[in-house]
Design a protein around this motif. Structure first.
Motif, mmCIF file in Angstrom:
data_model
loop_
_atom_site.group_PDB
_atom_site.id
_atom_site.type_symbol
_atom_site.label_atom_id
_atom_site.label_comp_id
_atom_site.label_asym_id
_atom_site.label_seq_id
_atom_site.Cartn_x
_atom_site.Cartn_y
_atom_site.Cartn_z
ATOM 1 N N SER A 108 0.832 -1.207 0.000
ATOM 2 C CA SER A 108 0.000 0.000 0.000
ATOM 3 C C SER A 108 0.871 1.265 0.000
ATOM 4 O O SER A 108 0.599 2.224 -0.739
ATOM 5 C CB SER A 108 -0.926 0.019 1.217
ATOM 6 N N ASP A 213 -0.072 -3.409 -9.849
ATOM 7 C CA ASP A 213 0.062 -4.131 -8.595
ATOM 8 C C ASP A 213 0.168 -5.621 -8.960
ATOM 9 O O ASP A 213 -0.777 -6.206 -9.496
ATOM 10 C CB ASP A 213 -1.162 -3.862 -7.706
ATOM 11 N N LYS A 239 2.818 -13.686 -0.670
ATOM 12 C CA LYS A 239 1.857 -14.613 -1.289
ATOM 13 C C LYS A 239 2.647 -15.733 -1.976
ATOM 14 O O LYS A 239 3.194 -16.594 -1.312
ATOM 15 C CB LYS A 239 0.948 -13.841 -2.237
#
Ligand SMILES: Cc1ncc(COP(=O)(O)O)c(C=O)c1O
Length: 427
Positions: A108, A213, A239
């Motif tokens: 972010s 992103d 991830k």
């Protein structure tokens, strides 16, 4: 060895899962992860990847030797070089040159820095284009970036979720008013995967910049940022790169974007951080996008997961990802469509990342029943999606098949009514 090319995939997925597992060229990678409970089917590596065994060993070394024994000497002995090296390794995974990827902050925060820097570079344009499939935090950050630059800047949301052809709708909306197109390459909801090259080309034709992103694609979808002329990109390392909970993000700034400035300048991004001079200029390279001291321990822990991705090769990972997803969809069609489920992900593998979402009116209860009663971990995205993430380095075909059986057991065994009033903090 099985070749998972798209022409043969429809036949392959009808094969027995055990045979697919035995022929899987990536099967050896599963033993490189900590798997305490072999019965647990973990299909949430698209949210938090599994722990590489090497990472669990490295953490002891970093804490007791590098920190405990060498103390501040480790900065000169290794840490400065280590952080650059790990950034460059992520660069290899996304097709960047050495020095083009830095590790910093969270996704972010990196997104904010990248968006503001792009907007400041051409203030004649005021539109930031994104879509309703984008991660909510990204939309919030883009709005914050717009209002930080001027009251005239605005975020325009394309309704790609409802569109018959999202690509057409997006391409149509990219015009001369657009300063920045910012999207998640793979949508966290449906798994929709944008064509980086196509969208970026259109943006460049009208003079806009692109900011991608890559959180849900890095390590599992082949990416070549330099070949595709991407200006800016950010992404998560926790991830499919298996970097660990809250591991810092990465940020790519093309070498061709030398004019971009870091809107949150700080000592660590300056030319000479240890000169302690408030007038010191930002570094000329991408280090200028750093602000403060990096979270060193979690940065170092990213490396083993990235090494595994490099060793396996993203092309092989992608092939298996498509095969796992197709196997899942094949079983879902056979078993679940009569039980209130709909497929909420693109059916064409070219438009899909490495997770598949199913919609169901009792999604949350199903997710909770799977986790608490069936030793199966997917996740739920409200109001109606259950997401199943396939991480080819450790997900097996047998797990994918067994997962569908367990979903069926939940529905037929009353799992929904047992969990319909649950309210977990993390769905
Ligand atoms: C697509 C996407 N972007 C951004 C984020 C937010 O990342 P962070 O919390 O590290 O800022 C996430 C988190 O899951 C994500 O899925």
């Amino acid at each position: 060895m099985i070749e998972y090319d798209s022409s043969s995939i429809k036949n392959l997925i009808q094969k027995d899962s055990k045979d697919l597992d035995s022929a899987d060229e990536l099967s050896g990678f599963r033993s490189k992860f900590v798997i305490e409970d072999p019965d647990l089917i973990y299909l949430d590596g698209n949210s938090l990847g599994r722990l590489p065994i090497k990472t669990s060993e490295l953490v002891k070394e970093i804490v007791s030797e590098q920190w405990g024994d060498r103390l501040i000497r480790s900065w000169n002995e290794r840490w400065l070089e280590d952080t650059t090296r790990i950034g460059d390794k992520i660069g290899l995974v996304v097709g960047a040159k050495p020095g083009e990827v830095v590790i910093a902050d969270s996704t972010s925060v990196c997104l904010y820095k990248a968006a503001v820097s792009a907007l400041l570079s051409d203030q004649k344009r005021s539109v930031i284009l994104t879509d309703d499939q984008n991660f909510p935090s990204d939309i919030q950050v883009l709005r914050a970036a717009a209002s930080a630059v001027s009251k005239d800047h605005e975020v325009v949301l394309i309704e790609s979720n409802k569109a018959e052809d999202p690509v057409d709708v997006l391409l149509e909306a990219i015009d001369e008013t657009v300063a920045l197109v910012s999207l998640s390459q793979v949508s966290y909801r449906s798994g929709w995967c944008w064509d980086l090259s196509l969208i970026s080309q259109k943006a460049h034709q009208v003079g806009a910049k692109v900011l991608w992103d890559l959180s849900h694609s890095v390590g599992v979808v082949p990416i070549d940022l330099r070949r595709d002329g991407i200006d800016l990109a950010v992404g998560c390392t926790y991830k499919y790169l298996n970097g660990g909970p809250g591991a810092p993000a990465f940020m790519y700034v093309s070498e061709n974007c030398k004019e971009l400035i870091n809107p949150i300048a700080g000592w660590y991004g300056s030319e000479d951080p240890f000169g302690f001079d408030p007038d010191c200029q930002p570094d000329r390279d991408n280090r200028r996008f750093l602000t403060g001291t990096p979270p060193l321990i979690s940065t170092l822990l990213i490396e083993p997961g990235v090494d595994l991705v490099i060793e396996a090769g993203v092309e092989s990972i992608r092939s298996k990802s498509v095969a796992l997803s197709e196997k899942f969809l094949f079983k879902v069609r056979q078993t679940l469509l009569t039980l209130g489920f709909e497929i909420a992900s693109p059916l064409d593998e070219k438009n899909r990342g490495s997770h598949v979402s199913l919609s169901h009116s009792s999604a949350l209860a199903i997710g909770q029943s799977l986790i608490n009663e069936q030793s199966t971990i997917p996740d739920v995205r409200p109001p109606d999606l259950v997401r199943f993430g396939f991480a080819p380095l450790y997900t097996t075909f047998s797990e994918v098949e067994e997962c569908v059986n367990r979903i069926k057991t939940v529905i037929e065994g009353g799992g929904v009514s047992r969990w319909e009033n649950s309210n977990p903090l993390v769905p």
